[in-house]
Design an enzyme around this catalytic site. Structure first.
Site, PDB file in Angstrom:
ATOM      1  N   ARG A 227       1.000  -1.255  -0.185  1.00  0.00           N
ATOM      2  CA  ARG A 227       0.278   0.458  -0.029  1.00  0.00           C
ATOM      3  C   ARG A 227       0.465   1.257   0.193  1.00  0.00           C
ATOM      4  O   ARG A 227       2.770   1.304   0.563  1.00  0.00           O
ATOM      5  CB  ARG A 227      -0.870  -0.171   1.064  1.00  0.00           C
ATOM      6  CG  ARG A 227      -1.825  -0.965   1.547  1.00  0.00           C
ATOM      7  CD  ARG A 227      -2.938  -0.251   0.228  1.00  0.00           C
ATOM      8  NE  ARG A 227      -4.462  -0.976  -0.089  1.00  0.00           N
ATOM      9  CZ  ARG A 227      -4.171  -1.972  -0.698  1.00  0.00           C
ATOM     10  NH1 ARG A 227      -3.377  -2.492  -1.772  1.00  0.00           N
ATOM     11  NH2 ARG A 227      -5.684  -3.265  -0.813  1.00  0.00           N
ATOM     12  N   GLU A 256      -3.120   8.180  -3.731  1.00  0.00           N
ATOM     13  CA  GLU A 256      -4.104   7.714  -5.416  1.00  0.00           C
ATOM     14  C   GLU A 256      -5.471   7.885  -5.274  1.00  0.00           C
ATOM     15  O   GLU A 256      -6.196   8.103  -4.080  1.00  0.00           O
ATOM     16  CB  GLU A 256      -3.631   5.692  -4.452  1.00  0.00           C
ATOM     17  CG  GLU A 256      -2.702   5.294  -4.778  1.00  0.00           C
ATOM     18  CD  GLU A 256      -2.334   4.436  -5.116  1.00  0.00           C
ATOM     19  OE1 GLU A 256      -3.902   3.068  -5.634  1.00  0.00           O
ATOM     20  OE2 GLU A 256      -1.900   3.240  -5.139  1.00  0.00           O
ATOM     21  N   HIS A 274       0.077   1.472 -10.695  1.00  0.00           N
ATOM     22  CA  HIS A 274      -0.339   0.403  -9.603  1.00  0.00           C
ATOM     23  C   HIS A 274      -1.155  -1.149  -9.631  1.00  0.00           C
ATOM     24  O   HIS A 274      -2.411  -0.758 -10.635  1.00  0.00           O
ATOM     25  CB  HIS A 274      -2.017   0.837  -8.998  1.00  0.00           C
ATOM     26  CG  HIS A 274      -1.888   0.469  -7.680  1.00  0.00           C
ATOM     27  ND1 HIS A 274      -2.779   0.494  -6.406  1.00  0.00           N
ATOM     28  CD2 HIS A 274      -2.186  -1.815  -7.613  1.00  0.00           C
ATOM     29  CE1 HIS A 274      -3.233  -0.426  -5.254  1.00  0.00           C
ATOM     30  NE2 HIS A 274      -2.882  -1.029  -5.626  1.00  0.00           N
TER      31      HIS A 274
END
Length: 308
Positions: A227, A256, A274
């Site tokens: 993360r 994000e 990602h």
């Protein structure tokens, strides 16, 4: 019955085909504001980890009984509210493990052997043996894995093929032959490559800070496929600018979906948008696992991959 998908269209074909005989799938993005006020009949939602499943959204579904998340993490989900209301939450913990582990190794290899720089060099020079600098060997080095869950174990398993020494940190001791470290700082100081495969949340927020980066040291590399919030971005930028660490590769970011522009200007950093789990195979595996969860819940009131 109808199932609302907060996951943007289309959901995996494996999931859509598996549900088509028992449910009508509607997408949140297709619903008008009026439609979004008429959700009293909805008992099952499809979601995924980037979507913030907080109380204000959950309150729109007064009869909600289950959320099937197409992903692993649940740090953006209000678990307390789900427990209070008796909402069953499931995830897909192993559906993408191989793909994310493969990608972690892609980042590690590209970082250590400077593959993006080599590509740019070859395009510019259009010649071999044209002065590209020496890079760093991976085989036989020390790999530290922070978080030995499904993905962390697959990353470590791949390291065995590279004849690496493997260390890890985890909330509990695991039945593995790898060396366990009691905290992240000790693991970082030991590691040549430190891979973050931990979940997000309050307890791991900025767990990689200036102190950890200094422990990793000027010959150490950092890879994050966990993360974005695991890393203090400000500390990382300073560490890369000052060569406190040799380099980093990250697929996840604080804040994000935006990416801090400063990260694009560092020549010892690789960034990707990602995409670690972004394969056709992973998407369909996720659909199958979610389908298993939904069908089990409808039949029994619980599910094999239940989080709460």
């Amino acid at each position: 019955m109808r199932i609302i998908s907060l996951f943007p269209k289309p959901i995996p074909k494996s999931l859509f085909e598996g549900l088509k005989d028992i449910a009508e799938i509607q997408y949140w993005e297709d619903l008008s504001e009026k439609d979004r006020e008429q959700l009293d009949d909805v008992e099952v939602l499809i979601s995924n980890p980037p979507i913030s499943m907080q109380t204000d959204l959950l309150q729109r579904f007064p009869r909600l009984k289950m959320i099937a998340s197409l992903g692993v993490g649940f740090d953006k989900f209000d678990l307390d509210e789900m427990k209070r209301r008796g909402i069953v939450l499931t995830n897909t913990p192993s559906a993408t493990s191989d793909d994310v582990a493969d990608f972690a190794w892609s980042l590690l290899t590209a970082l250590s052997r400077q593959i993006p720089q080599a590509y740019a060099h070859a395009c510019e020079k259009r010649r071999t043996f044209s002065g590209f600098p020496l890079t760093s060997r991976i085989s036989g080095k020390r790999l530290g894995v922070a978080g030995l869950g499904h993905i962390g174990r697959e990353i470590a398993r791949r390291a065995e093929g590279f004849k690496m020494q493997i260390g890890y940190t985890n909330l509990s001791e695991c039945d593995v032959v790898y060396q366990r470290f009691s905290n992240l700082k000790e693991l970082a100081a030991w590691s040549d490559y430190l891979v973050l495969a931990m979940p997000g949340g309050a307890t791991t927020h900025h767990i990689v800070n200036r102190e950890i980066l200094e422990a990793l040291g000027s010959d150490g590399y950092l890879i994050n496929i966990g993360r974005g919030e695991l890393i203090d971005t400000e500390a990382l930028i300073v560490a890369l600018q000052n060569k406190t660490i040799a380099g980093a590769a990250i697929d996840v970011f604080e804040g994000e979906p935006s990416i801090d522009e400063r990260l694009t200007r560092l020549n010892n950093l690789i960034i990707t948008p990602h995409i670690a789990s972004g394969t056709h195979e992973a998407r369909e595996s996720t659909g199958f696992q979610a389908l298993e969860n939904i069908k089990a819940f409808l039949a029994t009131g619980t599910a094999p991959n239940r989080v709460v």
